[in-house]
Design a protein around this motif. Structure first.
Motif, PDB file in Angstrom:
ATOM      1  N   ASP A  57      -8.104  -5.260  13.436  1.00 49.28           N
ATOM      2  CA  ASP A  57      -6.979  -4.521  12.834  1.00 49.28           C
ATOM      3  C   ASP A  57      -7.371  -3.951  11.479  1.00 49.28           C
ATOM      4  O   ASP A  57      -6.953  -2.852  11.112  1.00 49.28           O
ATOM      5  CB  ASP A  57      -5.750  -5.415  12.704  1.00 49.28           C
ATOM      6  N   ARG A  58      -8.177  -4.687  10.721  1.00 52.16           N
ATOM      7  CA  ARG A  58      -8.669  -4.166   9.434  1.00 52.16           C
ATOM      8  C   ARG A  58      -9.579  -2.959   9.655  1.00 52.16           C
ATOM      9  O   ARG A  58      -9.544  -2.002   8.880  1.00 52.16           O
ATOM     10  CB  ARG A  58      -9.411  -5.252   8.663  1.00 52.16           C
ATOM     11  N   ASP A  61      -7.322  -0.096  10.171  1.00 53.07           N
ATOM     12  CA  ASP A  61      -6.727   0.316   8.893  1.00 53.07           C
ATOM     13  C   ASP A  61      -7.725   1.077   8.035  1.00 53.07           C
ATOM     14  O   ASP A  61      -7.385   2.082   7.406  1.00 53.07           O
ATOM     15  CB  ASP A  61      -6.213  -0.905   8.115  1.00 53.07           C
ATOM     16  N   GLU A  62      -8.972   0.594   7.985  1.00 53.35           N
ATOM     17  CA  GLU A  62     -10.005   1.283   7.209  1.00 53.35           C
ATOM     18  C   GLU A  62     -10.262   2.685   7.766  1.00 53.35           C
ATOM     19  O   GLU A  62     -10.470   3.627   6.997  1.00 53.35           O
ATOM     20  CB  GLU A  62     -11.301   0.470   7.205  1.00 53.35           C
ATOM     21  N   ARG A  64      -8.049   4.559   9.305  1.00 54.91           N
ATOM     22  CA  ARG A  64      -6.889   5.357   8.886  1.00 54.91           C
ATOM     23  C   ARG A  64      -7.042   5.819   7.442  1.00 54.91           C
ATOM     24  O   ARG A  64      -6.757   6.974   7.114  1.00 54.91           O
ATOM     25  CB  ARG A  64      -5.605   4.543   9.028  1.00 54.91           C
ATOM     26  N   THR A  79      -1.251  -1.677   1.715  1.00 53.11           N
ATOM     27  CA  THR A  79      -1.270  -2.905   2.505  1.00 53.11           C
ATOM     28  C   THR A  79      -1.381  -4.099   1.553  1.00 53.11           C
ATOM     29  O   THR A  79      -1.822  -3.944   0.398  1.00 53.11           O
ATOM     30  CB  THR A  79      -2.461  -2.925   3.481  1.00 53.11           C
ATOM     31  N   GLN A  82      -4.843  -4.281   0.122  1.00 56.60           N
ATOM     32  CA  GLN A  82      -5.103  -3.290  -0.924  1.00 56.60           C
ATOM     33  C   GLN A  82      -4.480  -3.733  -2.244  1.00 56.60           C
ATOM     34  O   GLN A  82      -5.102  -3.617  -3.303  1.00 56.60           O
ATOM     35  CB  GLN A  82      -4.551  -1.913  -0.515  1.00 56.60           C
TER      36      GLN A  82
END
Length: 176
Positions: A57-58, A61-62, A64, A79, A82
């Motif tokens: 999932d990370r 996200d990275e 994105r 997030t 972050q």
């Protein structure tokens, strides 16, 4: 024992399998993230798949964030990871600034006949006393609390936040 949506078995070995989210599927390079958990034990596989699900999932996200930077879009929300990173960077910065102030030193005051007198007056490098520094910090804190209670943003803190978001290692653009 409840299963996990990303846990699959091929033969006797367990695997992690997750479809790439639709919003990044066109640019991600694969349609799913599939790999072996390198275990035949169900309970161990369940433990590992949970850890790997967070890691994958990370990665999503990275990806994105990378796309947002390439399109020069501003993020609508940070997030928790972050925020934790930004807090750590900013705390390190504040501690460095505080250390510089303390290394430069403070003027020392002594009380003589009811008056405060500088112990060693500086002619070319005037510095504040510790008490003046402490009052400055308290005044800034009071102004910040006043503004926050009324939903107002302080220009200093807005510019400080924009600067921190641009630092190397953070480099994020956030929508106001």
């Amino acid at each position: 024992m409840p299963g996990h949506t990303r846990l699959y078995r091929r033969g006797a070995v367990y695997y992690h399998r997750a479809a790439v989210p639709q919003d990044i599927a066109a640019t991600y390079g694969k349609r799913e993230e599939t790999f072996s958990l390198k275990t035949r034990d169900y309970s161990e596989a369940l433990r590992r798949v949970k850890l790997e699900a967070v890691r994958v999932d990370r990665l999503f996200d990275e990806h994105r964030l990378k796309l947002a930077r390439e399109r020069d879009e501003k993020l609508q929300e940070l997030t928790p990871e972050q925020i934790a990173t930004i807090k750590a960077f900013y705390l390190h910065h504040l501690l460095g600034e505080d250390e510089e102030v303390r290394i430069d030193g403070f003027e020392e005051l002594e009380v003589h006949e009811g008056r405060s007198v500088l112990v060693s007056p500086q002619q070319f490098d005037p510095r504040q006393t510790f008490e003046e520094y402490e009052m400055l910090v308290e005044d800034m804190d009071e102004i910040t609390r006043f503004n926050m209670a009324r939903g107002k943003s302080d220009p200093f803190y807005r510019s400080e936040a924009e600067e921190v978001l641009s630092w190397e290692g953070i480099d994020l653009r956030l929508d106001p």
